[in-house]
Motif scaffolding. Structure first.
Motif, PDB file in Angstrom:
ATOM      1  N   ASN A  13      -7.761  -0.534  -0.794  1.00 37.81           N
ATOM      2  CA  ASN A  13      -7.493   0.595  -1.684  1.00 37.81           C
ATOM      3  C   ASN A  13      -8.721   1.498  -1.794  1.00 37.81           C
ATOM      4  N   ALA A  44       0.838  -1.205   0.000  1.00 37.09           N
ATOM      5  CA  ALA A  44       0.000   0.000   0.000  1.00 37.09           C
ATOM      6  C   ALA A  44       0.870   1.251   0.000  1.00 37.09           C
ATOM      7  N   GLU A  66      -7.854  -4.758  -2.879  1.00 32.61           N
ATOM      8  CA  GLU A  66      -8.792  -3.947  -3.657  1.00 32.61           C
ATOM      9  C   GLU A  66      -9.767  -3.219  -2.729  1.00 32.61           C
ATOM     10  N   LYS A  69      -4.740   9.127  -2.623  1.00 28.03           N
ATOM     11  CA  LYS A  69      -4.031   8.308  -1.639  1.00 28.03           C
ATOM     12  C   LYS A  69      -3.722   9.160  -0.413  1.00 28.03           C
ATOM     13  N   GLN A 124      -9.022   5.471  -0.558  1.00 26.51           N
ATOM     14  CA  GLN A 124      -9.444   6.541  -1.465  1.00 26.51           C
ATOM     15  C   GLN A 124     -10.677   7.263  -0.926  1.00 26.51           C
TER      16      GLN A 124
END
Length: 480
Positions: free
Chosen positions: A468, A121, A465, A129, A472
């Protein structure tokens, strides 16, 4: 970023992590590798007095900071035939039918994969990010002492995502716990003439995690050996020379053995055969491969008396074991449990380490009182160490809402929330950092804390996934 590409890179990092020994309390080699990894990327890295590492990864223009929290040590279990020195040898990672596993040892995906995901990550480039704080603690498996001693000025993050869960979508609460260390110094006696030696072995058990798997009804080799020892003492006059069983306080013991001096070996073998049939019948579904054998042994110079032998047997069979109570609000979730993790007896003395867990502090105190009273009644010393708090669910939170939204967008279904009986460091960290919002997640692991430990490869990419998407959403919630 496509999950299959992320998955490939995470597995590559995990394989590199697996080259560096990291038993609890001896994490020096993996810590040096982690610091070198951070330096290579130009990341800021600091280490507190406990040995915990914090790596800061700043993102240009980011307004939020998220902590990804993992631990670097692992439970060290191996099959009886495996020759492996966990202080020196790398873990051999194998791919087997869509799963990663090790060759005869624990895999260390708990929590090596959490580390690999958090490091990736930090490396990954994606829009929105946030700044990341990669917190990697030490000595989690022996009592969370790294988290207990975590510098209270180390973190600045508003949110913390723990990456130490096994297969649930999200964990939002867990049990607390403590260890009991029980000792005694029995007096050694000369062995009467005409006695002979016999070794009794217990093997083939599934074992497992003493929090995650405690409700599955599996046998504990230390407890079974205690039952066998109790059957062999008393009328047989057996004298104990040695005892060993289990490898970690938070793992269900898979193997145990003890050596006796006995007057009548034939009678001993008949007793063991009867007990073997009883035990196999009792565990025919939950633990069907139990092996109990009587082997030749060298006659020791000294043993403890049959009376002292009986007291050790009585202790092992009288202490609470397995699930003790279940939560009233969630009847399928274990509230309190006790696990006999490591037991040994030699001329230097007797020791037994228990792991107690409970989501109810009063119940944990009651469990400890039962243990202490049992020890006192039988003449054993008992010390309690390493208490850590549970993690009480916070109900709704900004982080949980974002995580639920992100999960449903990625997976196409609502996320399932779970409270677990295993321990996580979230409870400790939330007390050190009041107001920090926490959740826990991870890829799909099976049979952790045992040589059968494995991780589903496809779940690694899926986990990242979702992670992430959460990151976000935290940094730029509008439109995501």
């Amino acid at each position: 970023m496509k999950s299959d590409r992320a998955q490939e890179r995470i597995v590559k990092i995990f394989r590199e992590i697996s080259k560096h020994p990291r038993p609890s309390g001896h994490e020096e080699k993996i810590l040096e590798w982690l610091k070198g990894f951070a330096r290579k990327q130009g990341w800021d890295c600091q280490q507190d007095n406990a040995g915990n590492i914090l790596i800061r990864v700043n993102s240009e223009g980011a307004s939020k900071t998220v902590c990804l929290q993992t631990h670097c040590d692992m439970v060290c279990e191996k099959t009886p035939e495996k020759s492996h020195d966990f202080s020196q040898d790398p873990i051999e990672v194998l791919e087997d039918g869509g799963w990663l596993r090790a060759n005869g040892t624990t895999l260390g995906a708990d929590d090596g994969l959490g580390m690999a995901i958090s490091l990736f990550a930090g490396l990954a480039e994606f829009e929105n990010k946030p700044n990341l704080e990669l917190l990697i603690t030490v000595d989690e498996e022996r009592g969370m002492t790294g988290a207990q001693r975590l510098d209270e000025n180390m973190l600045s993050a508003e949110y913390l995502i723990n990456l130490d869960s096994d297969e649930s979508d999200f964990i939002i609460g867990c049990a607390g716990g403590e260890r009991a260390e029980i000792t005694a110094k029995p007096e050694l006696k000369d062995i009467p003439d005409g006695f002979e030696a016999a070794k009794v072995t217990v093997s083939g058990l599934k074992g497992g995690h003493s929090g995650v798997d405690i409700h599955l009804g599996r046998a504990n080799a230390v407890v079974l050996a205690g039952e066998l020892l109790e059957a062999c003492s008393g009328g047989l006059g057996s004298m104990l020379a040695s005892f060993s069983g289990g490898a970690a306080s938070n793992a269900i013991a898979r193997d145990a053995e003890f050596t006796l001096a006995v007057e009548d070996r034939d009678t001993l073998e008949c007793v063991i055969e009867t007990e073997r049939d009883r035990i196999r019948h009792n565990f025919q579904s939950a633990d069907p491969n139990i092996e109990i054998k009587v082997l030749e042994a060298e006659l020791p110079e000294k043993c403890i008396s049959s009376g002292q032998t009986g007291k050790i047997a009585k202790l092992l069979t009288s202490l609470p074991g397995g699930p003790v109570s279940y939560r009233t609000d969630m009847p399928k979730v274990v509230e309190s449990s006790c696990n006999a993790g490591i037991c040994s007896f030699s001329p230097s003395g007797f020791s037994l380490t228990l792991s107690q867990r409970s989501s109810n502090t009063k119940r944990l105190d009651m469990l400890n009182n039962t243990i202490e009273n049992t020890c006192r009644r039988l003449g054993f010393e008992c010390t309690f160490r390493g208490r850590y708090p549970g993690w009480e669910p916070a109900g709704s939170s900004d982080l949980l809402g974002k995580a639920e939204d992100a999960f449903e967008k990625v997976a196409g279904r609502p996320a399932e929330m779970e409270i677990i009986h295993a321990g996580l460091e979230c409870g400790i960290i939330s007390r050190k950092y009041p107001g920090i919002q926490l959740i826990s997640m991870g890829p799909e692991l099976k049979d952790i804390h045992s040589p059968q430990e494995k991780v589903k490869i496809s779940s690694i990419g899926e986990c990242f996934e979702v992670l992430n998407a959460i990151l976000q959403k935290i940094e730029s919630p509008v439109g995501l």
